[in-house]
Scaffold this motif. Sequence first.
Motif, PDB file in Angstrom:
ATOM      1  N   GLN A 196       7.954   9.567  -7.046  1.00  0.00           N
ATOM      2  CA  GLN A 196       8.669   9.882  -5.804  1.00  0.00           C
ATOM      3  C   GLN A 196       8.839   8.636  -4.943  1.00  0.00           C
ATOM      4  N   ARG A 197       7.860   7.737  -5.000  1.00  0.00           N
ATOM      5  CA  ARG A 197       8.003   6.497  -4.229  1.00  0.00           C
ATOM      6  C   ARG A 197       9.130   5.627  -4.766  1.00  0.00           C
ATOM      7  N   LEU A 198       9.302   5.634  -6.093  1.00  0.00           N
ATOM      8  CA  LEU A 198      10.410   4.889  -6.677  1.00  0.00           C
ATOM      9  C   LEU A 198      11.735   5.499  -6.240  1.00  0.00           C
ATOM     10  N   LEU A 199      11.849   6.811  -6.258  1.00  0.00           N
ATOM     11  CA  LEU A 199      13.077   7.472  -5.823  1.00  0.00           C
ATOM     12  C   LEU A 199      13.378   7.141  -4.361  1.00  0.00           C
ATOM     13  N   ILE A 200      12.366   7.201  -3.512  1.00  0.00           N
ATOM     14  CA  ILE A 200      12.564   6.890  -2.095  1.00  0.00           C
ATOM     15  C   ILE A 200      13.010   5.444  -1.910  1.00  0.00           C
TER      16      ILE A 200
END
Length: 235
Positions: free
Chosen positions: A106-110
């Motif tokens: 999710q951090r990569l997506l953000i």
Amino acid sequence: MTATIALIDDDRNILTSVGIALQAEGFTTRLYTDGESALKALIDNPPDLAVSDIKMPRLDGLEMLRRLREKSSLPVIFLTSKDDELDEALGLALGADDYIAKPFSQRLLIARIRAILRRVELSKVDPGEPSGEVPDPVVRGRLELDPARHRVHWAGSSVTLTVTEFMILEALAQRPDVVKSRSQLMDVAYQDDTYVDDRTIDSHIKRLRRKFRAVDPQFDAIETLYGAGYRFSDG
């Protein structure tokens, strides 16, 4: 102003978990479980960016994007199945801005969402107005790379890259003839502590070469130094 992100996926667990993560980062979210309902909303009441699965009922992500591009340049990130290069290639050809393989951080997506939104904002800046926040274009031989507007040209021909591919190319082109290890390129492309292996960078390099060779079959500016990494050389 708070950015609004549309999330489109028939997996309600993904919608819920990603929606909560985005809201925690200050984004407003809108959730859709199929491409047909999402398409109407994206056109009638556009968000700032859409994150969409590809395989969905009623209307899949690829067809949704094809119809969307007839009316809008809204940024779209696709969520794809791991190693599904056909979906990725079709999505990029239709005008997707990036893709992230499931399962994903999710951090990569953000981070990808923020990078694309920043480029959208910078693209609105009048180039005649000086601004210390706008990075200068990079010109290396036949390569022209504009970080602010996410534009790449090779010998005058446009080359469409994802955000990840752009970051890797920019890192190589900033210091031509200097070898960048896979680890260094991973730090550039994945600016969180998500684990990716060497093969991930190799796959991105392979796609970069394929895209440049589509406009110039003789393209050889990205060199492999076996056991060391990669370098950009156009001389």
